[in-house]
Design a protein around this motif. Structure first.
Motif, PDB file in Angstrom:
ATOM      1  N   ASP A  13      20.822 -33.351  19.562  1.00 49.77           N
ATOM      2  CA  ASP A  13      22.297 -33.836  19.090  1.00 49.77           C
ATOM      3  C   ASP A  13      22.685 -34.833  20.250  1.00 49.77           C
ATOM      4  O   ASP A  13      23.173 -35.714  19.836  1.00 49.77           O
ATOM      5  CB  ASP A  13      23.181 -32.614  19.192  1.00 49.77           C
ATOM      6  CG  ASP A  13      22.675 -31.684  17.959  1.00 49.77           C
ATOM      7  OD1 ASP A  13      22.581 -32.205  16.918  1.00 49.77           O
ATOM      8  OD2 ASP A  13      22.988 -30.354  18.022  1.00 49.77           O
ATOM      9  N   PHE A  14      22.472 -34.702  21.528  1.00 46.68           N
ATOM     10  CA  PHE A  14      22.895 -35.388  22.602  1.00 46.68           C
ATOM     11  C   PHE A  14      22.576 -37.191  22.329  1.00 46.68           C
ATOM     12  O   PHE A  14      23.210 -38.020  22.367  1.00 46.68           O
ATOM     13  CB  PHE A  14      22.413 -34.992  23.908  1.00 46.68           C
ATOM     14  CG  PHE A  14      22.824 -35.867  24.966  1.00 46.68           C
ATOM     15  CD1 PHE A  14      23.874 -35.943  25.507  1.00 46.68           C
ATOM     16  CD2 PHE A  14      21.826 -36.496  25.610  1.00 46.68           C
ATOM     17  CE1 PHE A  14      24.398 -37.217  26.517  1.00 46.68           C
ATOM     18  CE2 PHE A  14      22.032 -37.492  26.570  1.00 46.68           C
ATOM     19  CZ  PHE A  14      23.635 -37.849  27.001  1.00 46.68           C
ATOM     20  N   PHE A  15      21.144 -36.976  22.181  1.00 49.70           N
ATOM     21  CA  PHE A  15      20.658 -38.305  21.910  1.00 49.70           C
ATOM     22  C   PHE A  15      21.108 -39.196  20.853  1.00 49.70           C
ATOM     23  O   PHE A  15      21.239 -40.260  20.490  1.00 49.70           O
ATOM     24  CB  PHE A  15      19.109 -38.356  22.243  1.00 49.70           C
ATOM     25  CG  PHE A  15      18.460 -37.931  23.497  1.00 49.70           C
ATOM     26  CD1 PHE A  15      18.576 -38.631  24.467  1.00 49.70           C
ATOM     27  CD2 PHE A  15      17.598 -36.746  23.742  1.00 49.70           C
ATOM     28  CE1 PHE A  15      18.148 -38.407  25.925  1.00 49.70           C
ATOM     29  CE2 PHE A  15      17.286 -36.374  24.707  1.00 49.70           C
ATOM     30  CZ  PHE A  15      17.485 -37.052  25.880  1.00 49.70           C
ATOM     31  N   ALA A  16      21.061 -38.162  19.602  1.00 51.97           N
ATOM     32  CA  ALA A  16      21.489 -38.824  18.437  1.00 51.97           C
ATOM     33  C   ALA A  16      22.926 -39.460  18.360  1.00 51.97           C
ATOM     34  O   ALA A  16      23.365 -40.493  18.000  1.00 51.97           O
ATOM     35  CB  ALA A  16      21.223 -37.747  17.303  1.00 51.97           C
ATOM     36  N   ASN A  17      23.740 -38.377  19.109  1.00 48.26           N
ATOM     37  CA  ASN A  17      25.234 -39.055  19.112  1.00 48.26           C
ATOM     38  C   ASN A  17      25.334 -40.113  20.198  1.00 48.26           C
ATOM     39  O   ASN A  17      26.227 -40.841  19.680  1.00 48.26           O
ATOM     40  CB  ASN A  17      26.076 -37.762  19.744  1.00 48.26           C
ATOM     41  CG  ASN A  17      26.238 -36.906  18.935  1.00 48.26           C
ATOM     42  OD1 ASN A  17      27.245 -37.228  17.583  1.00 48.26           O
ATOM     43  ND2 ASN A  17      25.795 -35.630  18.762  1.00 48.26           N
ATOM     44  N   LYS A  18      24.538 -40.150  21.229  1.00 46.95           N
ATOM     45  CA  LYS A  18      24.573 -41.258  21.986  1.00 46.95           C
ATOM     46  C   LYS A  18      24.092 -42.556  21.388  1.00 46.95           C
ATOM     47  O   LYS A  18      24.713 -43.717  21.501  1.00 46.95           O
ATOM     48  CB  LYS A  18      23.907 -40.904  23.128  1.00 46.95           C
ATOM     49  CG  LYS A  18      23.940 -41.987  24.437  1.00 46.95           C
ATOM     50  CD  LYS A  18      25.009 -41.460  25.259  1.00 46.95           C
ATOM     51  CE  LYS A  18      24.919 -42.160  26.652  1.00 46.95           C
ATOM     52  NZ  LYS A  18      26.133 -42.113  27.493  1.00 46.95           N
ATOM     53  N   GLY A  19      23.266 -42.351  20.608  1.00 45.03           N
ATOM     54  CA  GLY A  19      22.682 -43.644  19.760  1.00 45.03           C
ATOM     55  C   GLY A  19      23.598 -43.992  18.688  1.00 45.03           C
ATOM     56  O   GLY A  19      23.773 -45.398  18.430  1.00 45.03           O
ATOM     57  N   TYR A  20      24.226 -43.082  17.992  1.00 47.84           N
ATOM     58  CA  TYR A  20      25.120 -43.245  16.972  1.00 47.84           C
ATOM     59  C   TYR A  20      26.444 -44.127  17.472  1.00 47.84           C
ATOM     60  O   TYR A  20      26.618 -45.139  16.891  1.00 47.84           O
ATOM     61  CB  TYR A  20      25.606 -41.997  16.280  1.00 47.84           C
ATOM     62  CG  TYR A  20      26.763 -42.340  15.229  1.00 47.84           C
ATOM     63  CD1 TYR A  20      26.544 -42.774  14.056  1.00 47.84           C
ATOM     64  CD2 TYR A  20      28.008 -41.851  15.574  1.00 47.84           C
ATOM     65  CE1 TYR A  20      27.543 -42.704  13.277  1.00 47.84           C
ATOM     66  CE2 TYR A  20      29.150 -41.991  14.677  1.00 47.84           C
ATOM     67  CZ  TYR A  20      28.944 -42.485  13.481  1.00 47.84           C
ATOM     68  OH  TYR A  20      29.920 -42.573  12.713  1.00 47.84           O
ATOM     69  N   ALA A  21      26.834 -43.578  18.499  1.00 41.42           N
ATOM     70  CA  ALA A  21      28.192 -44.361  19.303  1.00 41.42           C
ATOM     71  C   ALA A  21      27.497 -45.627  19.789  1.00 41.42           C
ATOM     72  O   ALA A  21      28.644 -46.634  19.720  1.00 41.42           O
ATOM     73  CB  ALA A  21      28.532 -43.442  20.722  1.00 41.42           C
ATOM     74  N   PHE A  22      26.529 -45.906  20.315  1.00 41.68           N
ATOM     75  CA  PHE A  22      26.175 -47.429  20.598  1.00 41.68           C
ATOM     76  C   PHE A  22      26.345 -48.253  19.358  1.00 41.68           C
ATOM     77  O   PHE A  22      26.780 -49.459  19.470  1.00 41.68           O
ATOM     78  CB  PHE A  22      24.821 -47.372  21.275  1.00 41.68           C
ATOM     79  CG  PHE A  22      24.248 -48.714  21.396  1.00 41.68           C
ATOM     80  CD1 PHE A  22      24.666 -49.462  22.342  1.00 41.68           C
ATOM     81  CD2 PHE A  22      23.231 -49.248  20.706  1.00 41.68           C
ATOM     82  CE1 PHE A  22      24.324 -50.687  22.574  1.00 41.68           C
ATOM     83  CE2 PHE A  22      22.627 -50.342  20.840  1.00 41.68           C
ATOM     84  CZ  PHE A  22      23.137 -51.278  21.742  1.00 41.68           C
ATOM     85  N   LEU A  23      25.405 -47.926  18.321  1.00 37.23           N
ATOM     86  CA  LEU A  23      25.588 -48.713  17.007  1.00 37.23           C
ATOM     87  C   LEU A  23      26.716 -48.911  16.333  1.00 37.23           C
ATOM     88  O   LEU A  23      27.040 -49.862  16.225  1.00 37.23           O
ATOM     89  CB  LEU A  23      24.460 -48.123  16.088  1.00 37.23           C
ATOM     90  CG  LEU A  23      22.960 -48.033  16.725  1.00 37.23           C
ATOM     91  CD1 LEU A  23      22.224 -47.271  15.742  1.00 37.23           C
ATOM     92  CD2 LEU A  23      22.147 -49.755  16.724  1.00 37.23           C
ATOM     93  N   LYS A  24      27.744 -47.828  16.547  1.00 38.51           N
ATOM     94  CA  LYS A  24      28.932 -47.857  15.856  1.00 38.51           C
ATOM     95  C   LYS A  24      29.556 -48.797  16.668  1.00 38.51           C
ATOM     96  O   LYS A  24      30.495 -49.860  15.879  1.00 38.51           O
ATOM     97  CB  LYS A  24      29.514 -46.538  15.894  1.00 38.51           C
ATOM     98  CG  LYS A  24      30.914 -46.485  15.087  1.00 38.51           C
ATOM     99  CD  LYS A  24      30.597 -46.507  13.709  1.00 38.51           C
ATOM    100  CE  LYS A  24      31.792 -46.081  12.975  1.00 38.51           C
ATOM    101  NZ  LYS A  24      31.905 -46.388  11.627  1.00 38.51           N
ATOM    102  N   LYS A  25      29.770 -48.853  17.969  1.00 34.87           N
ATOM    103  CA  LYS A  25      30.407 -49.670  18.748  1.00 34.87           C
ATOM    104  C   LYS A  25      30.066 -51.383  18.870  1.00 34.87           C
ATOM    105  O   LYS A  25      30.744 -52.177  18.572  1.00 34.87           O
ATOM    106  CB  LYS A  25      30.411 -49.503  20.190  1.00 34.87           C
ATOM    107  CG  LYS A  25      31.081 -50.105  21.309  1.00 34.87           C
ATOM    108  CD  LYS A  25      31.142 -49.555  22.653  1.00 34.87           C
ATOM    109  CE  LYS A  25      31.813 -50.241  23.741  1.00 34.87           C
ATOM    110  NZ  LYS A  25      31.691 -49.824  25.063  1.00 34.87           N
ATOM    111  N   MET A  26      28.676 -51.595  18.589  1.00 32.02           N
ATOM    112  CA  MET A  26      28.090 -52.816  18.242  1.00 32.02           C
ATOM    113  C   MET A  26      28.795 -53.299  16.745  1.00 32.02           C
ATOM    114  O   MET A  26      28.970 -54.592  16.676  1.00 32.02           O
ATOM    115  CB  MET A  26      26.595 -52.738  18.064  1.00 32.02           C
ATOM    116  CG  MET A  26      25.810 -52.553  19.232  1.00 32.02           C
ATOM    117  SD  MET A  26      26.144 -53.915  20.652  1.00 32.02           S
ATOM    118  CE  MET A  26      25.488 -55.228  19.761  1.00 32.02           C
ATOM    119  N   ALA A  27      28.879 -52.507  15.802  1.00 31.92           N
ATOM    120  CA  ALA A  27      29.331 -52.914  14.775  1.00 31.92           C
ATOM    121  C   ALA A  27      30.961 -53.191  14.548  1.00 31.92           C
ATOM    122  O   ALA A  27      31.468 -53.707  13.673  1.00 31.92           O
ATOM    123  CB  ALA A  27      28.822 -51.900  13.355  1.00 31.92           C
ATOM    124  N   SER A  28      31.585 -52.690  15.486  1.00 28.76           N
ATOM    125  CA  SER A  28      32.955 -52.451  15.247  1.00 28.76           C
ATOM    126  C   SER A  28      33.730 -53.723  15.569  1.00 28.76           C
ATOM    127  O   SER A  28      34.838 -53.993  15.351  1.00 28.76           O
ATOM    128  CB  SER A  28      33.597 -51.608  16.564  1.00 28.76           C
ATOM    129  OG  SER A  28      33.339 -52.214  18.049  1.00 28.76           O
TER     130      SER A  28
END
Length: 401
Positions: A13-28
């Motif tokens: 979960d930690f790594f998945a959330n960290k990666g999701y947050a990064f990609l989400k920020k890139m798309a924002s």
């Protein structure tokens, strides 16, 4: 908005959330159109879930086209992906082979888009390369463009005449860390398959003579990790002699392809496109083990070799598929002829995969935001964008700032 579905079967979960947050920020930084449909070709790995979730949140629909190498053995994961809002997996008849037919590719798009929809193709391995000329004409008003992730996929688009822009991220320097990670996995799992199926160790010089065909990022990475396993005699061949000049000073023997195939019986094929010709296979005087860094359909042009009678399939399963040459020697394709890490779980503990996913996604978002900045045909993501992705990735995962 419901919580993203980032894991399937194990605790990351930690790594998945960290990666999701990064990609989400890139798309924002971007505001895609509401009626956007994204067609995305990618592996059916659990590590892909953060990326799939972000893509599904960008528009009205994500049409997920799983690569067959990982889709067939991950039915449970496919069921998880289907529960992601705005995401649907294509029916099995829409696969790599069938999408070469213009009518089939057109039918997939027509059933997935509305009259007011725009659509974007995020390709991985040239799935739409055979039909892009047709699609760019038929959907001239709705197709925004294409992005391609891999070098072997890009190769399939070259020399095609199409009216839409294609942005490639296959040769970016930020893709190199993921290539080296893949190289490590391929060497590790090739060793594991050899032990499991044949009782062999990859570093037993008495039984296995190791050769590497292709000296790009993946080939160099394979050599690095082979040396880490204590293999003292490695041969390498490449059609470009410039790529071979680095090896003699590092204790690796350079060789012509013909000599390498004659002297080695454990081959790592790292070219992405036609590593072994029919003539070379006919010249084999022994059985060989082969690991490929991408599908054998591309790496060996396997369907052509079978159609021409150079190879005949005689049996096998997920970990090993056996073929016979015309001379009756066995050719053992590790991982059934797919990249040697595909039968095994790919986790999210190494965030290098988010570098190329971010680049792939960013290329698509830029096409949507300002298509006029791109010309028809093939072009690369800019160096400025690549630097920006690297800086954000370093800040997010490693407190670079």
């Amino acid at each position: 908005m419901p919580s993203p579905i980032l894991t399937h079967s194990y605790y990351s979960d930690f790594f998945a959330n960290k990666g999701y947050a990064f990609l989400k920020k890139m798309a924002s930084d971007y505001q895609p159109p509401q009626e956007l449909v994204i067609f995305s070709v990618m592996h059916c790995y659990e590590g892909s879930l953060p990326y799939i979730n972000v893509l599904a949140e960008l528009g009205s629909k994500l049409v997920f086209i799983p690569k067959s190498a990982t889709a067939e053995q991950n039915q449970g994961l496919k069921e998880t992906i289907e529960t992601i809002p705005n995401c649907e997996i294509v029916a099995p008849q829409f696969n790599k082979q069938s999408l070469r037919d213009p009518a089939t590719a057109e039918a997939l798009i027509r059933q997935s888009i509305g009259a007011d929809s725009q659509f974007l193709i995020l390709d991985h391995g040239g799935y739409f390369s055979h039909t892009i000329e047709h699609l760019s004409q038929v959907f001239a008003e709705q197709c925004v463009g294409i992005t391609e992730l891999t070098a072997n996929g890009l190769y399939k688009y070259l020399n095609k005449s199409f009216t839409k822009p294609l942005v490639t991220v296959s040769h970016l320097s930020i893709k190199a860390p993921a290539d080296y990670e893949a190289s490590e996995c391929i060497v590790h799992y090739s060793d594991q398959i050899l032990r499991e199926e044949f009782g062999l160790k990859i570093n037993n010089d008495e039984f296995l003579k190791v050769g590497v065909i292709g000296a790009g990022n993946l080939g160099r990475g394979v050599i690095q990790y082979l040396k880490g396993k204590g293999i003292s005699c490695i041969q390498v061949a490449d059609i470009d002699p410039r790529k071979l000049t680095q090896f003699p000073r590092n204790g690796v023997q350079v060789s012509s392809l013909e000599r390498l195939v004659k002297q080695c019986n454990m081959l790592f094929c790292c070219t992405g496109n036609g590593a072994l010709s029919e003539v070379l296979l006919d010249s084999l005087d022994k059985s060989v083990f082969i690991a490929t860094v991408t599908s054998a359909d591309d790496e060996l042009r396997l369907p052509e070799l079978i159609a021409n009678g150079a190879l005949v399939e005689v049996g096998g399963h997920q970990l090993v598929r056996e073929y016979h040459t015309r001379n009756g020697h066995s050719l053992f394709l590790l991982a059934g002829g797919e990249s040697a890490n595909t039968p095994f779980k790919t986790g999210m503990g190494d965030p290098t995969l988010y570098l190329f996913e971010a680049a792939h996604m960013l290329a698509g978002l830029q096409l949507l935001e300002d298509p006029s900045r791109f010309k028809a045909g093939v072009q690369a993501l800019s160096e400025k964008d690549e630097i920006m992705i690297a800086e954000r990735w370093l800040n997010h995962f490693y407190n670079y700032g």
